[in-house]
Every structure is written in C-alpha cells, then in structure tokens.
Design a protein around this motif. Structure first.
Motif, PDB file in Angstrom:
ATOM      1  N   ALA A  98      52.188  66.091  11.809  1.00  0.00           N
ATOM      2  CA  ALA A  98      51.267  65.586  10.782  1.00  0.00           C
ATOM      3  C   ALA A  98      50.347  64.465  11.283  1.00  0.00           C
ATOM      4  N   PRO A  99      50.848  63.438  11.977  1.00  0.00           N
ATOM      5  CA  PRO A  99      49.926  62.380  12.437  1.00  0.00           C
ATOM      6  C   PRO A  99      48.864  62.896  13.398  1.00  0.00           C
ATOM      7  N   ILE A 100      49.232  63.862  14.227  1.00  0.00           N
ATOM      8  CA  ILE A 100      48.275  64.451  15.168  1.00  0.00           C
ATOM      9  C   ILE A 100      47.191  65.211  14.411  1.00  0.00           C
ATOM     10  N   GLU A 101      47.606  66.037  13.462  1.00  0.00           N
ATOM     11  CA  GLU A 101      46.642  66.833  12.697  1.00  0.00           C
ATOM     12  C   GLU A 101      45.751  65.946  11.837  1.00  0.00           C
ATOM     13  N   ARG A 102      46.317  64.864  11.316  1.00  0.00           N
ATOM     14  CA  ARG A 102      45.510  63.934  10.512  1.00  0.00           C
ATOM     15  C   ARG A 102      44.434  63.280  11.370  1.00  0.00           C
ATOM     16  N   HIS A 103      44.803  62.867  12.555  1.00  0.00           N
ATOM     17  CA  HIS A 103      43.844  62.248  13.464  1.00  0.00           C
ATOM     18  C   HIS A 103      42.713  63.231  13.806  1.00  0.00           C
ATOM     19  N   ILE A 104      43.079  64.443  14.153  1.00  0.00           N
ATOM     20  CA  ILE A 104      42.084  65.446  14.520  1.00  0.00           C
ATOM     21  C   ILE A 104      41.160  65.747  13.342  1.00  0.00           C
ATOM     22  N   ALA A 105      41.727  65.808  12.138  1.00  0.00           N
ATOM     23  CA  ALA A 105      40.910  66.098  10.957  1.00  0.00           C
ATOM     24  C   ALA A 105      39.874  65.001  10.706  1.00  0.00           C
ATOM     25  N   VAL A 106      40.283  63.752  10.852  1.00  0.00           N
ATOM     26  CA  VAL A 106      39.353  62.639  10.623  1.00  0.00           C
ATOM     27  C   VAL A 106      38.249  62.641  11.683  1.00  0.00           C
ATOM     28  N   VAL A 107      38.620  62.842  12.934  1.00  0.00           N
ATOM     29  CA  VAL A 107      37.617  62.863  13.996  1.00  0.00           C
ATOM     30  C   VAL A 107      36.665  64.038  13.817  1.00  0.00           C
ATOM     31  N   THR A 108      37.195  65.182  13.408  1.00  0.00           N
ATOM     32  CA  THR A 108      36.345  66.358  13.181  1.00  0.00           C
ATOM     33  C   THR A 108      35.321  66.086  12.091  1.00  0.00           C
ATOM     34  N   GLU A 109      35.753  65.460  10.996  1.00  0.00           N
ATOM     35  CA  GLU A 109      34.826  65.119   9.911  1.00  0.00           C
ATOM     36  C   GLU A 109      33.810  64.087  10.380  1.00  0.00           C
ATOM     37  N   ALA A 110      34.267  63.096  11.131  1.00  0.00           N
ATOM     38  CA  ALA A 110      33.354  62.073  11.626  1.00  0.00           C
ATOM     39  C   ALA A 110      32.310  62.671  12.562  1.00  0.00           C
ATOM     40  N   ARG A 111      32.741  63.560  13.459  1.00  0.00           N
ATOM     41  CA  ARG A 111      31.791  64.166  14.394  1.00  0.00           C
ATOM     42  C   ARG A 111      30.808  65.076  13.667  1.00  0.00           C
ATOM     43  N   ALA A 112      31.241  65.685  12.565  1.00  0.00           N
ATOM     44  CA  ALA A 112      30.326  66.503  11.763  1.00  0.00           C
ATOM     45  C   ALA A 112      29.217  65.629  11.178  1.00  0.00           C
ATOM     46  N   ARG A 113      29.568  64.429  10.759  1.00  0.00           N
ATOM     47  CA  ARG A 113      28.535  63.514  10.249  1.00  0.00           C
ATOM     48  C   ARG A 113      27.575  63.118  11.363  1.00  0.00           C
ATOM     49  N   ALA A 114      28.117  62.849  12.556  1.00  0.00           N
ATOM     50  CA  ALA A 114      27.251  62.486  13.681  1.00  0.00           C
ATOM     51  C   ALA A 114      26.296  63.627  14.016  1.00  0.00           C
ATOM     52  N   GLU A 116      24.988  65.570  12.038  1.00  0.00           N
ATOM     53  CA  GLU A 116      23.940  65.582  11.009  1.00  0.00           C
ATOM     54  C   GLU A 116      23.079  64.327  11.075  1.00  0.00           C
ATOM     55  N   ASP A 117      23.122  63.626  12.216  1.00  0.00           N
ATOM     56  CA  ASP A 117      22.340  62.405  12.442  1.00  0.00           C
ATOM     57  C   ASP A 117      22.750  61.265  11.513  1.00  0.00           C
ATOM     58  N   ASP A 118      23.985  61.291  11.061  1.00  0.00           N
ATOM     59  CA  ASP A 118      24.505  60.202  10.233  1.00  0.00           C
ATOM     60  C   ASP A 118      25.478  59.393  11.088  1.00  0.00           C
ATOM     61  N   LEU A 119      24.940  58.598  12.013  1.00  0.00           N
ATOM     62  CA  LEU A 119      25.788  57.831  12.906  1.00  0.00           C
ATOM     63  C   LEU A 119      26.586  56.775  12.150  1.00  0.00           C
ATOM     64  N   TYR A 120      25.968  56.176  11.157  1.00  0.00           N
ATOM     65  CA  TYR A 120      26.687  55.173  10.364  1.00  0.00           C
ATOM     66  C   TYR A 120      27.870  55.823   9.637  1.00  0.00           C
ATOM     67  N   GLY A 121      27.641  57.008   9.073  1.00  0.00           N
ATOM     68  CA  GLY A 121      28.738  57.715   8.404  1.00  0.00           C
ATOM     69  C   GLY A 121      29.844  58.088   9.376  1.00  0.00           C
TER      70      GLY A 121
END
Length: 223
Positions: A98-114, A116-121
């Motif tokens: 679970a901690p591994i999958e949670r980390h990957i999920a957050v990074v995946t969402e963050a990189r999706a924002r990047a 989309e040119d949303d570096l702040y997000g």
C-alpha cells in the motif's frame, strides 16, 4: 599471508547531487564517482555502467534511484563483487504494498499536472510527498527551479527490476528507519538474501531539500 586486492569501488548518485558531492564522506580517491548527464535514462545509465566496468568486478555503492541503474546493470550481465544500496528506490520489487502504490499514485497525478503545464499544481502534490510540509506561495519563486528538475527526473519504477535480479549477489541495504517505503523495499531484498542495517538519518547520504539548487549539467556539485 597475501591478501587479495580489494575490489574497485564505483559510486552511483541519486536524483539530486552527483559525482563526489553525492558522497561527501568518501575521499575522491576512494573509487570511481559516476556523474550521469542530466536527462539520461536509467537504461542509458545502466548501459554506461556495464560498458565502463565490464573488465572489472566492482563493488557498487548506489543511493536512491542510483540503485535502479546498478541493479539494472547487474541484470544486464555486469559481474560485481557486491552491492551496497543506500535507501534504494527499487519500487518495482515492492509493487502491491500500500505505501508503495500510494507513492506511485501521487507522483503519477503530479506528473500529469506537469504535463499539462501546471508546474505549481505538480509541486503542490509532489513537495509534501517528498519533502514534507505544504507548498507556500511565498516560497514558490525560490523552489520553482527545483520543481522543474523533479517534474522531469527519472521515475524509479517501470524498469523491469525483480528480486531475482539479485540472486546470488552479495548485497547490503542501508536505510535510515524514517521512510516506510524504503523499509518495505529493504525487507523484500532481505527476503532474497541481502543484509540490512539501519543507521541514524544523519549517518546516511545528504538529501535534497525543496530549496536545494537542481544539479548543474556542468558540475558535480549540487549548485
């Protein structure tokens, strides 16, 4: 009694400091301190390691995502005397926890924002995960360059690393006891024969902070 010569030491850095700056407690003559070009893939790093060390049987020291390149090189045929893995980011071998999958999920969402040119997000999600504490708009100008670095840095998963990649390879895993993900990864490595020691965080390698300058393409130093 004649002693066999010690194996040549090779030091692989993580995603922040490079070269000798990543290993400040080691003298520069201790071995070879690699400094991979910014933007080079894990696979390219592993290939360079294999090409550079194929005529030796080195002892590899690797920190964080540097451990991914090290283990990838071993899986690709590099013969080593052993591995010393400091807080290895070998997320592939601990998928499903679970901690591994949670980390990957957050990074995946963050990189999706990047993407989309949303570096702040991106940084609003990534900063608390990696460095702790929420993003403060007042600190954004000082942290923007670091955010840009992390938004494009190599990800430590998706490289086909499996526990059996280290079968028969002497390995020591060093963790600081502060991060659940690293401890889970260490336990998976212990299950396949590695040894683990837990040191005080102050005794491990230096960590990048939200305001640490990103690695320079022209220097081994963090600035």
């Amino acid at each position: 009694m004649h002693r066999a010569p010690l194996p040549h030491r090779v030091f692989l850095h993580g995603a922040g400091r490079r070269g000798t700056a990543a290993w400040p407690s080691q003298a520069s003559e201790s071995g070879t301190f690699l400094s991979f070009p910014p933007g080079s893939s894990v696979e390219a790093q592993a290939g360079a390691l294999v090409a550079g060390e194929r005529d030796r049987t080195p002892l590899l020291f690797a920190h964080s995502i540097g451990a991914v390149a090290a283990v990838r090189a071993v899986a690709d045929g590099l013969r080593v005397s052993g591995l010393v893995l400091v807080e290895p980011a070998l997320y592939d071998i601990a998928r499903g926890d679970a901690p591994i999958e949670r980390h990957i999920a957050v990074v995946t969402e963050a990189r999706a924002r990047a993407a989309e040119d949303d570096l702040y997000g991106f940084w609003a999600l990534f900063r608390p995960l990696m460095f702790g504490g929420p993003l403060d708009r007042a600190s954004w100008p000082d942290e923007r360059a670091v955010a840009e670095h992390w938004a494009t840095a190599n990800l430590p998963w998706g490289h086909g690393i499996r526990e059996h990649s280290l079968a028969g390879v002497p390995a020591l895993v060093v963790t600081g006891g502060w991060n659940e993900e690293y401890e889970l990864i260490a336990r998976r490595l212990v299950d396949v024969g590695a040894e683990q020691i837990v040191l005080s965080v102050s005794l491990t390698v230096p960590r990048t902070t939200p305001t640490s300058p990103p690695p320079s393409p022209h220097s081994n130093s963090p600035s």
